[in-house]
Design a protein around this motif. Structure first.
Motif, mmCIF file in Angstrom:
data_model
loop_
_atom_site.group_PDB
_atom_site.id
_atom_site.type_symbol
_atom_site.label_atom_id
_atom_site.label_comp_id
_atom_site.label_asym_id
_atom_site.label_seq_id
_atom_site.Cartn_x
_atom_site.Cartn_y
_atom_site.Cartn_z
ATOM 1 N N ALA A 19 0.932 -1.250 -0.065
ATOM 2 C CA ALA A 19 -0.044 0.019 -0.117
ATOM 3 C C ALA A 19 0.796 1.243 0.117
ATOM 4 C CB ALA A 19 -0.808 0.039 1.364
ATOM 5 N N ALA A 20 1.995 1.408 0.658
ATOM 6 C CA ALA A 20 2.790 2.442 0.783
ATOM 7 C C ALA A 20 3.446 2.686 -0.647
ATOM 8 C CB ALA A 20 3.906 2.240 1.963
ATOM 9 N N ARG A 21 3.966 1.460 -1.133
ATOM 10 C CA ARG A 21 4.554 1.560 -2.495
ATOM 11 C C ARG A 21 3.609 2.035 -3.381
ATOM 12 N NH1 ARG A 21 5.758 -3.669 -3.427
ATOM 13 N NH2 ARG A 21 7.450 -3.509 -1.842
ATOM 14 N N GLN A 22 2.369 1.700 -3.654
ATOM 15 C CA GLN A 22 1.218 2.067 -4.310
ATOM 16 C C GLN A 22 1.287 3.480 -4.327
ATOM 17 O OE1 GLN A 22 -0.090 0.461 -6.795
ATOM 18 N NE2 GLN A 22 -1.192 1.972 -7.633
ATOM 19 N N ALA A 23 1.025 4.195 -2.962
ATOM 20 C CA ALA A 23 0.861 5.471 -2.768
ATOM 21 C C ALA A 23 2.111 6.321 -3.343
ATOM 22 C CB ALA A 23 0.623 5.872 -1.435
ATOM 23 N N VAL A 24 3.374 5.882 -3.418
ATOM 24 C CA VAL A 24 4.434 6.716 -3.867
ATOM 25 C C VAL A 24 4.526 6.436 -5.155
ATOM 26 C CG1 VAL A 24 6.935 6.697 -3.757
ATOM 27 C CG2 VAL A 24 5.716 6.316 -1.641
ATOM 28 N N ARG A 25 4.358 5.289 -5.730
ATOM 29 C CA ARG A 25 4.176 5.094 -7.161
ATOM 30 C C ARG A 25 3.052 6.144 -7.865
ATOM 31 N NH1 ARG A 25 2.634 -0.289 -7.894
ATOM 32 N NH2 ARG A 25 4.579 -0.833 -7.352
ATOM 33 N N GLU A 26 1.759 6.240 -7.498
ATOM 34 C CA GLU A 26 0.841 7.078 -7.581
ATOM 35 C C GLU A 26 1.251 8.352 -7.653
ATOM 36 O OE1 GLU A 26 -2.795 6.269 -5.883
ATOM 37 O OE2 GLU A 26 -3.086 4.477 -6.859
ATOM 38 N N HIS A 27 2.005 8.921 -6.683
ATOM 39 C CA HIS A 27 2.417 10.355 -6.794
ATOM 40 C C HIS A 27 3.636 10.639 -7.668
ATOM 41 C CE1 HIS A 27 0.445 11.002 -2.834
ATOM 42 N NE2 HIS A 27 0.479 12.160 -3.031
ATOM 43 N N ALA A 28 4.354 9.615 -8.001
ATOM 44 C CA ALA A 28 5.433 9.892 -9.051
ATOM 45 C C ALA A 28 4.792 9.723 -10.369
ATOM 46 C CB ALA A 28 6.470 8.643 -8.777
ATOM 47 N N TYR A 30 1.553 10.285 -11.497
ATOM 48 C CA TYR A 30 0.620 11.709 -11.925
ATOM 49 C C TYR A 30 0.880 12.865 -11.317
ATOM 50 C CZ TYR A 30 -2.282 7.361 -12.697
ATOM 51 O OH TYR A 30 -2.844 6.201 -13.139
ATOM 52 N N GLY A 31 1.854 13.044 -10.449
ATOM 53 C CA GLY A 31 2.288 14.306 -9.754
ATOM 54 C C GLY A 31 3.497 14.720 -10.151
ATOM 55 N N ARG A 32 4.176 13.621 -11.115
ATOM 56 C CA ARG A 32 5.617 14.014 -11.430
ATOM 57 C C ARG A 32 6.675 14.164 -10.188
ATOM 58 N NH1 ARG A 32 6.029 15.345 -17.009
ATOM 59 N NH2 ARG A 32 3.805 15.484 -17.934
ATOM 60 N N TRP A 33 6.541 13.557 -9.178
ATOM 61 C CA TRP A 33 7.243 13.607 -7.771
ATOM 62 C C TRP A 33 8.309 12.345 -8.192
ATOM 63 C CZ3 TRP A 33 6.516 17.330 -4.473
ATOM 64 C CH2 TRP A 33 5.624 18.070 -4.094
ATOM 65 N N GLU A 34 9.530 12.604 -7.513
ATOM 66 C CA GLU A 34 10.516 11.657 -7.589
ATOM 67 C C GLU A 34 10.773 11.335 -6.156
ATOM 68 O OE1 GLU A 34 14.385 14.443 -8.214
ATOM 69 O OE2 GLU A 34 13.469 13.242 -9.966
ATOM 70 N N LEU A 35 11.404 10.233 -5.724
ATOM 71 C CA LEU A 35 11.573 9.936 -4.448
ATOM 72 C C LEU A 35 13.042 10.410 -4.089
ATOM 73 C CD1 LEU A 35 11.071 8.167 -1.873
ATOM 74 C CD2 LEU A 35 12.038 6.089 -2.908
ATOM 75 N N ALA A 36 13.184 11.342 -3.021
ATOM 76 C CA ALA A 36 14.029 11.910 -2.682
ATOM 77 C C ALA A 36 14.895 10.932 -1.263
ATOM 78 C CB ALA A 36 14.127 13.188 -2.231
#
Length: 61
Positions: A19-28, A30-36
């Motif tokens: 579930a955490a991975r899915q939330a991070v994936r969706e932000h990346a 659709y929102g063009r976020w990258e994991l810092a």
């Protein structure tokens, strides 16, 4: 100089990894976020720092 905006996602220990991975994936995606940064704390809390570049648009007219 590149400027970034940050978003912090926090999940408690009851949240599954999937579930955490899915939330991070969706932000990346659709929102063009990258994991810092990603940290798992002693109590089981998992925190992700996401970032994206701030696009400054200059007026042409």
């Amino acid at each position: 100089m590149t400027e970034y905006e940050y978003r912090i996602l926090t999940f408690d220990r009851r949240t599954s990894k999937a579930a955490a991975r899915q939330a991070v994936r969706e932000h990346a995606e659709y929102g063009r976020w990258e994991l810092a940064r990603s940290v798992r704390y002693e109590g089981g809390v998992h925190r992700f720092w996401l970032r994206r570049k701030i696009m400054r648009v200059q007026r042409t007219a």
